[in-house]
Scaffold this motif. Structure first.
Motif, PDB file in Angstrom:
ATOM      1  N   GLY A   1      49.254  56.523  42.310  1.00 18.88           N
ATOM      2  CA  GLY A   1      47.881  56.069  41.646  1.00 18.88           C
ATOM      3  C   GLY A   1      46.977  57.152  42.122  1.00 18.88           C
ATOM      4  N   GLY A   2      45.686  56.393  41.678  1.00 16.76           N
ATOM      5  CA  GLY A   2      44.392  57.378  41.867  1.00 16.76           C
ATOM      6  C   GLY A   2      44.127  57.608  43.300  1.00 16.76           C
ATOM      7  N   LEU A   3      44.104  56.753  44.138  1.00 18.99           N
ATOM      8  CA  LEU A   3      43.824  56.923  45.670  1.00 18.99           C
ATOM      9  C   LEU A   3      45.104  57.412  46.210  1.00 18.99           C
ATOM     10  N   GLY A   4      46.603  57.186  46.096  1.00 22.35           N
ATOM     11  CA  GLY A   4      47.736  57.521  46.423  1.00 22.35           C
ATOM     12  C   GLY A   4      47.697  58.866  46.311  1.00 22.35           C
TER      13      GLY A   4
ATOM     14  N   SER B   1      55.966  55.694  47.722  1.00 20.41           N
ATOM     15  CA  SER B   1      56.555  54.717  47.279  1.00 20.41           C
ATOM     16  C   SER B   1      55.696  54.425  46.030  1.00 20.41           C
ATOM     17  N   ASP B   2      56.269  53.932  44.915  1.00 20.42           N
ATOM     18  CA  ASP B   2      55.678  53.514  43.771  1.00 20.42           C
ATOM     19  C   ASP B   2      56.608  52.992  42.806  1.00 20.42           C
ATOM     20  N   VAL B   3      56.089  52.278  41.805  1.00 20.43           N
ATOM     21  CA  VAL B   3      57.081  51.797  40.654  1.00 20.43           C
ATOM     22  C   VAL B   3      56.837  52.871  39.674  1.00 20.43           C
TER      23      VAL B   3
ATOM     24  N   CYS C   1      59.987  51.814  44.583  1.00 22.76           N
ATOM     25  CA  CYS C   1      60.192  50.586  45.000  1.00 22.76           C
ATOM     26  C   CYS C   1      59.282  49.512  44.282  1.00 22.76           C
ATOM     27  N   ASN C   2      59.692  48.313  43.723  1.00 20.53           N
ATOM     28  CA  ASN C   2      58.776  47.208  43.425  1.00 20.53           C
ATOM     29  C   ASN C   2      58.354  46.417  44.482  1.00 20.53           C
ATOM     30  N   LEU C   3      57.125  46.295  44.785  1.00 23.91           N
ATOM     31  CA  LEU C   3      56.602  45.520  46.044  1.00 23.91           C
ATOM     32  C   LEU C   3      57.028  43.998  45.827  1.00 23.91           C
ATOM     33  N   GLY C   4      57.595  43.554  44.645  1.00 32.05           N
ATOM     34  CA  GLY C   4      58.034  42.168  44.471  1.00 32.05           C
ATOM     35  C   GLY C   4      59.282  42.184  44.867  1.00 32.05           C
TER      36      GLY C   4
ATOM     37  N   VAL D   1      48.435  45.685  41.674  1.00 32.39           N
ATOM     38  CA  VAL D   1      47.596  45.903  40.384  1.00 32.39           C
ATOM     39  C   VAL D   1      46.119  45.860  41.080  1.00 32.39           C
ATOM     40  N   SER D   2      45.564  46.794  40.253  1.00 34.84           N
ATOM     41  CA  SER D   2      44.249  47.188  40.745  1.00 34.84           C
ATOM     42  C   SER D   2      43.058  46.801  40.085  1.00 34.84           C
ATOM     43  N   VAL D   3      43.144  46.024  39.105  1.00 39.08           N
ATOM     44  CA  VAL D   3      42.204  45.648  38.008  1.00 39.08           C
ATOM     45  C   VAL D   3      42.466  44.081  37.865  1.00 39.08           C
TER      46      VAL D   3
ATOM     47  N   LEU E   1      41.028  36.667  39.479  1.00 37.45           N
ATOM     48  CA  LEU E   1      42.205  36.713  40.156  1.00 37.45           C
ATOM     49  C   LEU E   1      42.824  37.727  40.884  1.00 37.45           C
ATOM     50  N   TYR E   2      42.332  38.977  40.512  1.00 36.92           N
ATOM     51  CA  TYR E   2      42.546  40.072  41.258  1.00 36.92           C
ATOM     52  C   TYR E   2      41.708  39.972  42.548  1.00 36.92           C
ATOM     53  N   GLY E   3      40.713  39.562  42.420  1.00 40.63           N
ATOM     54  CA  GLY E   3      39.775  39.264  43.846  1.00 40.63           C
ATOM     55  C   GLY E   3      40.377  38.368  44.789  1.00 40.63           C
TER      56      GLY E   3
ATOM     57  N   SER F   1      43.488  37.744  44.980  1.00 40.61           N
ATOM     58  CA  SER F   1      44.745  38.300  45.300  1.00 40.61           C
ATOM     59  C   SER F   1      44.428  39.074  46.728  1.00 40.61           C
ATOM     60  N   LYS F   2      43.278  39.805  46.696  1.00 40.25           N
ATOM     61  CA  LYS F   2      43.003  40.486  47.861  1.00 40.25           C
ATOM     62  C   LYS F   2      42.290  39.565  49.180  1.00 40.25           C
ATOM     63  N   CYS F   3      41.852  38.454  48.606  1.00 35.70           N
ATOM     64  CA  CYS F   3      41.663  37.338  49.429  1.00 35.70           C
ATOM     65  C   CYS F   3      42.674  37.074  50.290  1.00 35.70           C
TER      66      CYS F   3
ATOM     67  N   SER G   1      33.968  51.529  45.150  1.00 33.53           N
ATOM     68  CA  SER G   1      34.310  51.992  44.097  1.00 33.53           C
ATOM     69  C   SER G   1      34.838  53.652  44.467  1.00 33.53           C
ATOM     70  N   CYS G   2      36.292  54.071  44.605  1.00 33.73           N
ATOM     71  CA  CYS G   2      36.615  55.419  45.038  1.00 33.73           C
ATOM     72  C   CYS G   2      36.952  56.149  43.976  1.00 33.73           C
ATOM     73  N   PHE G   3      36.026  56.871  43.585  1.00 31.68           N
ATOM     74  CA  PHE G   3      36.071  58.035  42.627  1.00 31.68           C
ATOM     75  C   PHE G   3      35.410  59.251  42.927  1.00 31.68           C
TER      76      PHE G   3
HETATM   77  P1  NAI Z   1      45.788  52.594  40.820  1.00 29.40           P
HETATM   78  O1  NAI Z   1      46.053  51.525  40.030  1.00 29.40           O
HETATM   79  O2  NAI Z   1      45.536  54.041  40.318  1.00 29.40           O
HETATM   80  O3  NAI Z   1      47.101  52.625  41.739  1.00 29.40           O
HETATM   81  C1  NAI Z   1      47.966  51.360  42.193  1.00 29.40           C
HETATM   82  C2  NAI Z   1      49.564  51.996  42.002  1.00 29.40           C
HETATM   83  O4  NAI Z   1      50.278  50.796  42.495  1.00 29.40           O
HETATM   84  C3  NAI Z   1      49.920  52.262  40.788  1.00 29.40           C
HETATM   85  O5  NAI Z   1      50.566  53.709  40.917  1.00 29.40           O
HETATM   86  C4  NAI Z   1      50.909  51.462  40.433  1.00 29.40           C
HETATM   87  O6  NAI Z   1      52.162  51.931  39.648  1.00 29.40           O
HETATM   88  C5  NAI Z   1      51.468  50.821  41.711  1.00 29.40           C
HETATM   89  N1  NAI Z   1      51.730  49.428  41.584  1.00 29.40           N
HETATM   90  C6  NAI Z   1      51.477  48.374  40.901  1.00 29.40           C
HETATM   91  N2  NAI Z   1      52.124  47.514  40.829  1.00 29.40           N
HETATM   92  C7  NAI Z   1      53.294  47.717  41.748  1.00 29.40           C
HETATM   93  C8  NAI Z   1      54.370  47.087  42.125  1.00 29.40           C
HETATM   94  N3  NAI Z   1      54.600  45.889  41.822  1.00 29.40           N
HETATM   95  N4  NAI Z   1      55.260  47.674  43.082  1.00 29.40           N
HETATM   96  C9  NAI Z   1      54.740  48.793  43.355  1.00 29.40           C
HETATM   97  N5  NAI Z   1      54.039  49.764  43.056  1.00 29.40           N
HETATM   98  C10 NAI Z   1      52.979  49.114  42.178  1.00 29.40           C
HETATM   99  O7  NAI Z   1      44.726  52.046  41.784  1.00 29.40           O
HETATM  100  P2  NAI Z   1      43.643  52.966  42.832  1.00 29.40           P
HETATM  101  O8  NAI Z   1      42.378  52.973  42.185  1.00 29.40           O
HETATM  102  O9  NAI Z   1      44.477  54.180  43.358  1.00 29.40           O
HETATM  103  O10 NAI Z   1      43.596  51.849  43.971  1.00 29.40           O
HETATM  104  C11 NAI Z   1      44.445  51.821  45.340  1.00 29.40           C
HETATM  105  C12 NAI Z   1      44.255  50.581  46.031  1.00 29.40           C
HETATM  106  O11 NAI Z   1      43.027  50.403  46.332  1.00 29.40           O
HETATM  107  C13 NAI Z   1      44.485  49.285  44.987  1.00 29.40           C
HETATM  108  O12 NAI Z   1      45.331  48.536  45.887  1.00 29.40           O
HETATM  109  C14 NAI Z   1      43.282  48.817  44.359  1.00 29.40           C
HETATM  110  O13 NAI Z   1      43.365  47.195  44.326  1.00 29.40           O
HETATM  111  C15 NAI Z   1      42.425  49.213  45.857  1.00 29.40           C
HETATM  112  N6  NAI Z   1      40.802  49.614  45.442  1.00 29.40           N
HETATM  113  C16 NAI Z   1      40.751  50.584  44.735  1.00 29.40           C
HETATM  114  C17 NAI Z   1      39.527  50.881  44.499  1.00 29.40           C
HETATM  115  C18 NAI Z   1      38.961  52.191  43.769  1.00 29.40           C
HETATM  116  O14 NAI Z   1      37.892  52.154  43.694  1.00 29.40           O
HETATM  117  N7  NAI Z   1      39.897  52.769  43.371  1.00 29.40           N
HETATM  118  C19 NAI Z   1      38.240  49.813  44.648  1.00 29.40           C
HETATM  119  C20 NAI Z   1      38.937  48.767  45.236  1.00 29.40           C
HETATM  120  C21 NAI Z   1      40.031  48.521  45.851  1.00 29.40           C
END
Ligand code: NAI
Ligand code: 15L
Length: 265
Positions: A12-15, A32-34, A49-52, A73-75, A134-136, A138-140, A164-166
């Protein structure tokens, strides 16, 4: 230095930021990721790996002495998708951690745990949660699981409520919520450097002039964010009109998430 740092959500983005810029934190990065993770570099292990999937998560965590949990899920989304990744997935992760020596966890929480507070309220980390979807929620849940595992087993977690990390703020609300990628990286470094962390809640936000959050409780981490969204204000003003005073992204801390419906398939 950690021996093996697990990064979930590594595609993902932060990953991707973490993968590229945190190599020095551990001898090995287990990614790790799906989603597709590409090719492994020299100090990387790729473990899809699927986290589920409880058994798969147990194997994923084995042998790791630190976890940067970004996956999920990030949204806003349907309950079923959020549930598998962010609720079942978080339980699976904490159980795996409990059975594997309690590696320190950084949990990527979100400002959407408190999104229904209005922007005129300054929040510390003791204020009750007010999720905006519901996203919020899940974080709670993730924050509550971390509390249980800390009290019952001594599991350490830094709960980083990311704004917001961009690379740059994308709208006027993000002038208050922006976390620069550089400040994100330095925060992760600090959390893994401090000898004891317990279970702090940290606002994942840069040193912005416009801010709603009091981060004084996290000073013990030694983290001093260096970036300030103000340098982007003129560029944003030129690119878009600020929202009217009664628009959701001018009223609520969670911005447009507040206006999201309950998603259905
Ligand atoms: P992102 O959506 O780009 O990355 C999330 C990654 O999780 C994706 O690569 C996706 O494939 C993976 N993923 C989704 N479901 C999965 C599953 N069942 N098993 C394994 N992997 C799965 O999100 P981003 O922006 O990189 O954010 C990373 C984390 O930080 C997320 O948990 C998000 O909720 C949190 N976050 C990010 C913010 C931001 O501004 N980027 C703000 C607040 C929280
Ligand atoms: C989040 O929690 C999301 O993961 C991210 O995509 C942004 O929308 C961010 O919050 C935000 O509030 O700007």
């Amino acid at each position: 230095m950690l021996k093996r740092l697990l990064i979930t959500g590594a595609a993902g983005g932060l990953g991707t930021v973490a993968r590229n810029r945190l190599k020095h934190v551990a001898e090995v990065l287990r990614l790790s990721d799906v989603a597709n993770l590409g090719e492994a570099a020299a100090n990387e292990e790729l473990v899809p790996c699927n986290l589920g999937d409880r058994a798969a998560v147990a194997e994923l965590v084995a042998g790791c002495d630190g976890i940067l949990h970004l996956g999920g899920v990030s949204v806003e989304d349907t309950f079923d998708r959020i549930c598998e990744a962010n609720i079942v997935g978080v339980y699976n992760l904490y159980e795996a951690a409990r059975l594997n020596g309690l590696p320190r966890i950084i949990f990527a929480s979100s400002n959407h745990t408190i999104g229904y507070y209005t922007q005129d309220v300054r929040l510390d980390t003791e204020m009750p949660m007010r999720p905006d979807g519901l996203y919020g929620v899940s974080k709670c849940f993730g924050e509550a699981v971390s509390s249980l595992y800390h009290d019952k087993f001594g599991q350490e977690t830094a709960l980083v409520r990311i704004g917001s990390c961009f690379p740059e703020p994308r709208d006027h609300r993000m002038l208050s919520t922006w976390l620069s990628p550089d400040d994100f990286v330095s925060l992760v470094e600090c959390i893994f450097r401090v000898p004891r962390i317990g279970r702090p809640i940290v606002w994942g936000v840069s040193d912005n002039d416009a801010t709603w959050w009091d981060n004084s409780g996290a000073r013990f981490l030694g983290w001093r964010p260096k970036d300030n969204s103000e340098v982007f204000r003129a560029k944003l003003d030129a690119a878009m009109t600020p929202p009217p005073a009664d628009a959701v992204d001018a009223v609520y801390q969670g911005g447009k998430f507040v206006a999201e419906p309950i998603h259905q398939d």
